[in-house]
Scaffold this motif. Sequence first.
Motif, mmCIF file in Angstrom:
data_model
loop_
_atom_site.group_PDB
_atom_site.id
_atom_site.type_symbol
_atom_site.label_atom_id
_atom_site.label_comp_id
_atom_site.label_asym_id
_atom_site.label_seq_id
_atom_site.Cartn_x
_atom_site.Cartn_y
_atom_site.Cartn_z
ATOM 1 N N THR A 8 -10.918 56.804 -10.368
ATOM 2 C CA THR A 8 -11.979 56.709 -11.358
ATOM 3 C C THR A 8 -11.526 57.313 -12.681
ATOM 4 O OG1 THR A 8 -12.884 58.794 -10.544
ATOM 5 C CG2 THR A 8 -13.809 56.773 -9.647
ATOM 6 N N GLU A 181 -17.288 50.984 -15.224
ATOM 7 C CA GLU A 181 -16.977 51.294 -13.835
ATOM 8 C C GLU A 181 -17.258 50.101 -12.932
ATOM 9 O OE1 GLU A 181 -17.814 54.838 -10.549
ATOM 10 O OE2 GLU A 181 -18.974 54.721 -12.402
ATOM 11 N N TYR A 185 -14.586 47.960 -10.606
ATOM 12 C CA TYR A 185 -14.729 47.660 -9.188
ATOM 13 C C TYR A 185 -14.687 46.151 -8.938
ATOM 14 C CZ TYR A 185 -16.028 52.520 -8.405
ATOM 15 O OH TYR A 185 -16.015 53.882 -8.327
ATOM 16 N N TYR A 189 -12.188 44.109 -6.368
ATOM 17 C CA TYR A 189 -12.511 43.099 -5.354
ATOM 18 C C TYR A 189 -11.787 41.787 -5.636
ATOM 19 C CZ TYR A 189 -16.152 45.841 -3.066
ATOM 20 O OH TYR A 189 -16.825 46.798 -2.341
ATOM 21 N N LYS A 251 -16.402 53.631 -2.803
ATOM 22 C CA LYS A 251 -15.643 53.522 -4.046
ATOM 23 C C LYS A 251 -14.249 52.935 -3.813
ATOM 24 C CE LYS A 251 -17.857 57.109 -6.831
ATOM 25 N NZ LYS A 251 -17.676 58.369 -7.589
ATOM 26 N N HIS A 252 -13.710 53.128 -2.604
ATOM 27 C CA HIS A 252 -12.380 52.615 -2.279
ATOM 28 C C HIS A 252 -12.428 51.386 -1.384
ATOM 29 C CE1 HIS A 252 -11.498 56.725 -3.589
ATOM 30 N NE2 HIS A 252 -10.263 56.333 -3.803
#
Length: 306
Positions: A8, A181, A185, A189, A251-252
């Motif tokens: 992050t 953020e 993400y 993906y 988050k991961h």
Amino acid sequence: MPRFPGRTADVAANLTSPVLGRPLCANGTPWILYLFEECVENVWEYWSVVIGLISMFCFLLSTLPQVYEAYRNGKVEEAMSFGFLLFLFSGDLSSLIGCVLTSQLPIQIVTVVFYIFTDLLLISQFLYYKIKNNSPKKRPTLKWLCFLWCGASTVALLILPKFITDNNPSANTQSASNSVEISGYACGYLASIFYLSSRFPQLYKNFKRQSTEGTSYMLFALAMMGNGTYGLSVIVVLPALAGSKQTFILKHLAWLIGSLGVLLLDFFVTAQFIIYRKNHSAKTSKKMNVPEVEPLLCEEEELSTF
């Protein structure tokens, strides 16, 4: 093959005093704090970072054996799937965009730029040998065009990290930070989808040829080591987490899905290398035996006529 952990952007901000501008991590490991601006104060976090660096190192070396194999046999277009190379490049490009959007550290941006460079090298080799092997005449200009392309790509990729880090605006508002953020993400993906998709064209190519000749297994072996160690680096740090473990996993999650998914698919690639190795041995022995047998038969036929 999610090659990038996707840290992050606000890690460094949490480690610096807004008044003095000095690190608040008094008991942290100095070299990790200096390189990654990450506070590591226990053995779990320390080994998580070390295993993560091993993962990054495996990915850095993964494409080099295939570059050498393609240079050695000169038939990369017969062995490699262009879809595999294209999806691999798209995944790394998505990772780079995610790094820019989430204001990643310079060392991370430089690493992913190196991945893109090796992707371009593999794609350049593929196109060069495809044109060369399919052309009835030798084209000396083709080699010079390839050298110019590789040189221009190298210069551009060397300049790109500094350009990105110098011109990347920081998010000042909370809404802008959340938007960035989310975008990061989303790129994670998307990169995982590209990495997962990359294996299917190569699996089909190997199945159609019933051979893995011309493909370096080290490419996939190092990728398996990189994906395995990345997943391990995430799991190792779980006992040391003070906050919610579910939030950390979420988050991961994008990178974990891609990592474990590609690791599973690479087991199928490994099985193909084992199964088709016999076919490769049979073809090689046939090529070695035919030139030696045919002249002897011809000589026997000529002697029998006299």
